[in-house]
Design a protein around this motif. Structure first.
Motif, mmCIF file in Angstrom:
data_model
loop_
_atom_site.group_PDB
_atom_site.id
_atom_site.type_symbol
_atom_site.label_atom_id
_atom_site.label_comp_id
_atom_site.label_asym_id
_atom_site.label_seq_id
_atom_site.Cartn_x
_atom_site.Cartn_y
_atom_site.Cartn_z
ATOM 1 N N LYS A 227 0.846 -1.198 0.000
ATOM 2 C CA LYS A 227 0.000 0.000 0.000
ATOM 3 C C LYS A 227 0.874 1.238 0.000
ATOM 4 O O LYS A 227 1.915 1.267 0.680
ATOM 5 N N TYR A 228 0.483 2.273 -0.742
ATOM 6 C CA TYR A 228 1.280 3.498 -0.795
ATOM 7 C C TYR A 228 0.358 4.704 -0.613
ATOM 8 O O TYR A 228 -0.748 4.718 -1.137
ATOM 9 N N GLU A 229 0.870 5.711 0.100
ATOM 10 C CA GLU A 229 0.110 6.963 0.284
ATOM 11 C C GLU A 229 1.005 8.120 -0.077
ATOM 12 O O GLU A 229 2.118 8.229 0.441
ATOM 13 N N ILE A 230 0.500 8.976 -0.955
ATOM 14 C CA ILE A 230 1.317 10.118 -1.395
ATOM 15 C C ILE A 230 0.579 11.415 -1.108
ATOM 16 O O ILE A 230 -0.595 11.558 -1.461
ATOM 17 N N THR A 231 1.280 12.333 -0.454
ATOM 18 C CA THR A 231 0.757 13.693 -0.293
ATOM 19 C C THR A 231 1.792 14.636 -0.894
ATOM 20 O O THR A 231 2.806 14.181 -1.423
ATOM 21 N N GLN A 232 1.570 15.928 -0.764
ATOM 22 C CA GLN A 232 2.540 16.878 -1.322
ATOM 23 C C GLN A 232 3.751 17.043 -0.414
ATOM 24 O O GLN A 232 4.735 17.671 -0.802
ATOM 25 N N ILE B 294 2.045 9.381 -9.718
ATOM 26 C CA ILE B 294 2.975 9.517 -8.581
ATOM 27 C C ILE B 294 4.201 10.313 -9.012
ATOM 28 O O ILE B 294 4.660 11.216 -8.298
ATOM 29 N N SER B 295 4.735 10.005 -10.187
ATOM 30 C CA SER B 295 5.909 10.749 -10.686
ATOM 31 C C SER B 295 5.584 12.225 -10.816
ATOM 32 O O SER B 295 6.405 13.085 -10.469
ATOM 33 N N GLU B 296 4.390 12.531 -11.317
ATOM 34 C CA GLU B 296 4.012 13.949 -11.504
ATOM 35 C C GLU B 296 3.930 14.669 -10.174
ATOM 36 O O GLU B 296 4.414 15.793 -10.027
ATOM 37 N N ILE B 297 3.336 14.012 -9.175
ATOM 38 C CA ILE B 297 3.206 14.633 -7.847
ATOM 39 C C ILE B 297 4.586 14.897 -7.267
ATOM 40 O O ILE B 297 4.884 15.986 -6.765
ATOM 41 N N VAL B 298 5.462 13.892 -7.337
ATOM 42 C CA VAL B 298 6.789 14.026 -6.733
ATOM 43 C C VAL B 298 7.608 15.073 -7.477
ATOM 44 O O VAL B 298 8.269 15.923 -6.866
ATOM 45 N N ASN B 299 7.557 15.048 -8.806
ATOM 46 C CA ASN B 299 8.316 16.043 -9.580
ATOM 47 C C ASN B 299 7.816 17.458 -9.317
ATOM 48 O O ASN B 299 8.610 18.403 -9.265
ATOM 49 N N ALA B 300 6.502 17.609 -9.150
ATOM 50 C CA ALA B 300 5.950 18.934 -8.844
ATOM 51 C C ALA B 300 6.458 19.420 -7.488
ATOM 52 O O ALA B 300 6.801 20.600 -7.325
ATOM 53 N N ARG C 76 10.021 23.058 -4.565
ATOM 54 C CA ARG C 76 11.069 23.214 -3.549
ATOM 55 C C ARG C 76 12.246 23.986 -4.132
ATOM 56 O O ARG C 76 12.809 24.878 -3.496
ATOM 57 N N ILE C 77 12.625 23.661 -5.359
ATOM 58 C CA ILE C 77 13.744 24.337 -6.011
ATOM 59 C C ILE C 77 13.414 25.796 -6.244
ATOM 60 O O ILE C 77 14.232 26.694 -6.031
ATOM 61 N N GLU C 78 12.159 26.048 -6.667
ATOM 62 C CA GLU C 78 11.760 27.433 -6.942
ATOM 63 C C GLU C 78 11.753 28.254 -5.674
ATOM 64 O O GLU C 78 12.178 29.409 -5.653
#
Lengths: 158, 502
Positions: free
Chosen positions: A70-75, A138-144, A149-151
């Motif tokens: 199971k995986y849970e992703i937030t910002q 998931i990739s889109e959320i993490v890359n965003a 963070r960089i910005e």
């Protein structure tokens, strides 16, 4: 995205794994038949039994592993829950993720063999057996999260 | 006019050379085992009584190869150069200088200068520049420069630290001898191995005597003296010699150890024979590790290591911040050298009730070794003496590990105090007390096997920043307490209803 995005491992992978295991067993049996003239019978029997028991173990363990993953992703973070014999709970703050790798295998739309790897300094976190859509999201959320963070850090360089 | 032209040429030559590596690098670019070819050529020259003509006729192909290798090495030396900017260093390295690496001074975690005895005579110095990035090659930048150029780079990068007075830590020489003794090539492992070899030498020597006595009559001349015992003795002497060389090199490497704290950097100098300077960027230090073996713990001494990418990476280099001192002094000195890291009280601790979980595996291994020995003695009664010896040597490390784990069972803990995190755990035979910042934690894992689920415990694995950072395993802690404390500190996990209801 305020509420966490919950994912489970793709259950289709279990079916494809069974087919793969069946093919592997058939292939191994053919190999043993081919070399039966050159190798002693005892060794062939031991090899056959060992391979069969490992395969049976894999056929029992793999579906349970897939069903409980199971995986849970937030910002802000990613939480993973894997394993059933040795249960592993993982917490990965997105502030420590430097890059994300998405692995999509051939025919992964059908098979569900898609993987997302979160690369952090000193560690890696793997989310296996996702659907292609899940892996992309998931990739889109993490890359965003990495981009924002960089910005936000871009001004002071720290 | 000729004079002006000559001056311009000289100036250009100087400029050209000032951004090139030290000429000694040409020799290093040549094949590693070139000396084998040179020896062969020298041998033929001597054999031909220095008749150059016939020597060239016989070895012209080898000489051509030698010239080609020399030519390639020279071309490579010319193509490899560096540039110094206001805020960066750019190096053109690799095969024919095809690899361009740009490193900003702000990103440098460690700058190391190393000068061995031969380098000292030739006035050359190896410069290592490291960042936190996981690069293809072993080191981000590695170049051999003249000592003056290397120190120029060192001062450019560390110029901010110069203006700040800092705390200076110096290690007394007697303590350095003890440090080298304890940290040289696994002393206990070497002692065990030497004991095994010595005993093997005695056994094989006695074995020969036994054979002589049992065949005392006319067959004496048929007994072959395999002289195997002498090989065990020789192997033991060799290992002892290697350990001694390792001890001496360790001692010389860390002799005159000095650590100076500046505003942004820690400056570490050490070494006799081969002098080393390290510049550690304080903001890239990942954690401090107070390291002790069981014996050190009994005598209340410890060593403090620092995790900073690039420091402690070279062969046989220990990332020492405070080589060795009393535990009390180590804590006080660490507070002064690296005040950003502080120890905090534990909030999750193991207790004596957790002891079975810690000692069961090493105890079982020790019992298994002893049982195996008993079985082998029954199967081979004539070899009883040898089997007892092997049995003891196998069981001894596990018995010692059991004793160490008994201590670990009551000292393993985790503590959080604001941004400070302190982890106390034991890995094999070494105790670690790690002080790190919460922001340096990149991942937290909680693992539970069936036994841990039965007893309500878990293993917490914490990963930290750094190019090749070691993970910290805190085992045998109470699961519910750990989950609660981690949740309070912002580390939450997926709720597991089946196991959380225990």
């Amino acid at each position: 995205m305020d509420s966490p995005k919950c994912c489970r491992a793709c259950r289709r992978t279990v079916l494809w794994f069974f087919l793969f295991a069946f093919g592997l067993e058939a292939g191994f049996k053919s190999l043993l038949r081919a070399i039966s003239g050159y190798v002693a019978q005892n060794i062939l029997i031991i090899a056959d039994m060992t391979f069969a028991s490992l395969l049976i173990l894999a056929v029992i363990v793999f579906p349970i592993y897939v069903l409980v993953a199971k995986y849970e992703i937030t910002q802000r973070d990613v939480k993973l829950r894997k394993g059933f014999f040795i249960i592993s709970h993982q917490y990965v703050p997105l502030s420590s993720v430097t890059s994300v790798t998405t692995v999509t295998t051939p025919l992964s739309v059908l098979t569900g063999f898609n993987f997302v790897v979160l690369n952090c300094p000193g560690s890696k976190s793997i989310m296996p057996f996702l659907t292609r859509r899940q892996a992309r999201e998931i990739s889109e959320i993490v890359n965003a999260a990495i981009k924002s963070r960089i910005e936000s850090c871009g001004g002071d360089g720290e | 006019m000729n004079g002006t032209h000559d001056k311009k040429l000289t100036q250009r030559a100087r400029e050209f050379l000032s951004f090139r590596q030290h000429p000694i690098k040409i020799v290093r670019y040549m094949a590693k085992y070139l000396w084998l070819l040179l020896l062969s050529l020298a041998k033929y020259l001597i054999a031909s009584h220095f008749d150059i003509k016939s020597w060239i006729e016989a070895n012209w192909f080898d000489l051509v190869i030698l010239l080609v290798i020399l030519g390639f090495a020279f071309i490579r030396w010319i193509m490899v150069y560096f540039e110094l900017g206001k805020d960066r260093i750019i190096t053109h390295t690799g095969f024919l200088g095809m690899t361009k690496t740009v490193v900003y001074f702000d990103d440098i975690t460690t700058l190391s200068l190393s000068q061995g005895a031969i380098s000292y005579l030739l006035r050359s110095c190896a410069v290592y520049i490291e960042t936190d990035a996981d690069c293809v090659q072993a080191t981000d930048i590695r170049i051999d420069l003249t000592k003056s150029k290397a120190m120029e780079i060192y001062h450019i990068i560390s110029q901010k630290a110069k203006t700040q007075p800092g705390f200076v830590f110096k290690s007394p020489k007697k303590q350095m001898v003890l440090f080298s003794f304890l940290f040289t090539s696994a002393i206990s492992g070497t002692a065990v191995l030497l004991t095994v070899l010595y005993q093997a030498y005695l056994i094989t020597d006695r074995e020969f005597d036994r054979r002589v006595i049992s065949r005392v009559n006319s067959q004496i001349h048929q007994i072959e003296d395999s002289s195997i015992w002498i090989y065990f003795l020789a192997a033991g002497l060799l290992i002892g010699f290697i350990w001694l060389m390792s001890f001496i090199s360790n001692l010389l490497r860390h002799w005159d150890f000095t650590c100076k704290r500046g505003k942004n950097y820690l400056r570490i100098h050490s070494g006799k024979g081969a002098r080393r300077h390290h510049l550690l960027r304080r903001k890239y230090m990942n954690y401090l590790d107070f390291t002790q073996t069981f014996l050190m713990r009994m005598f209340r001494i410890c060593s403090v290591e620092v995790s900073c990418t690039g420091y402690g990476k070279r062969w046989k280099e220990i990332s020492a911040l405070i080589p060795i001192t009393t535990t009390k002094d180590a804590v006080q000195s660490a507070k002064l050298i690296a005040p950003e890291f502080s120890l905090c009280k534990p909030q999750v601790k193991t207790s004596k009730a957790c002891m079975p979980g810690f000692i069961v595996l090493p105890a079982l291994a020790a019992v298994a070794a002893i049982l195996l020995g008993i079985v082998m003695q029954n199967l081979f009664p004539l070899r009883r003496q040898q089997i007892i010896f092997i049995e003891i040597m196998l069981a001894l490390p596990f018995i010692w590990l059991t004793i160490v784990k008994c201590e670990a069972a009551v000292t393993t803990s985790m503590g959080f105090d604001g941004e400070n995190v302190t982890l106390s755990y034991c890995r094999w035979y070494t105790f670690h007390k790690v002080a790190l910042k919460r922001g340096n934690i990149t991942k937290v894992t909680i693992r539970r096997n069936p036994l841990a689920r039965m007893f309500g415990t878990c293993t917490v694995v914490i990963y930290t920043t750094g190019e090749d950072s070691r993970k910290h395993l805190i085992g045998g802690v109470n699961y519910k307490n750990t989950l609660r404390i981690l949740k309070e500190k912002g580390f939450s996990f997926i709720a597991d209803k089946a196991t959380d209801s225990e």
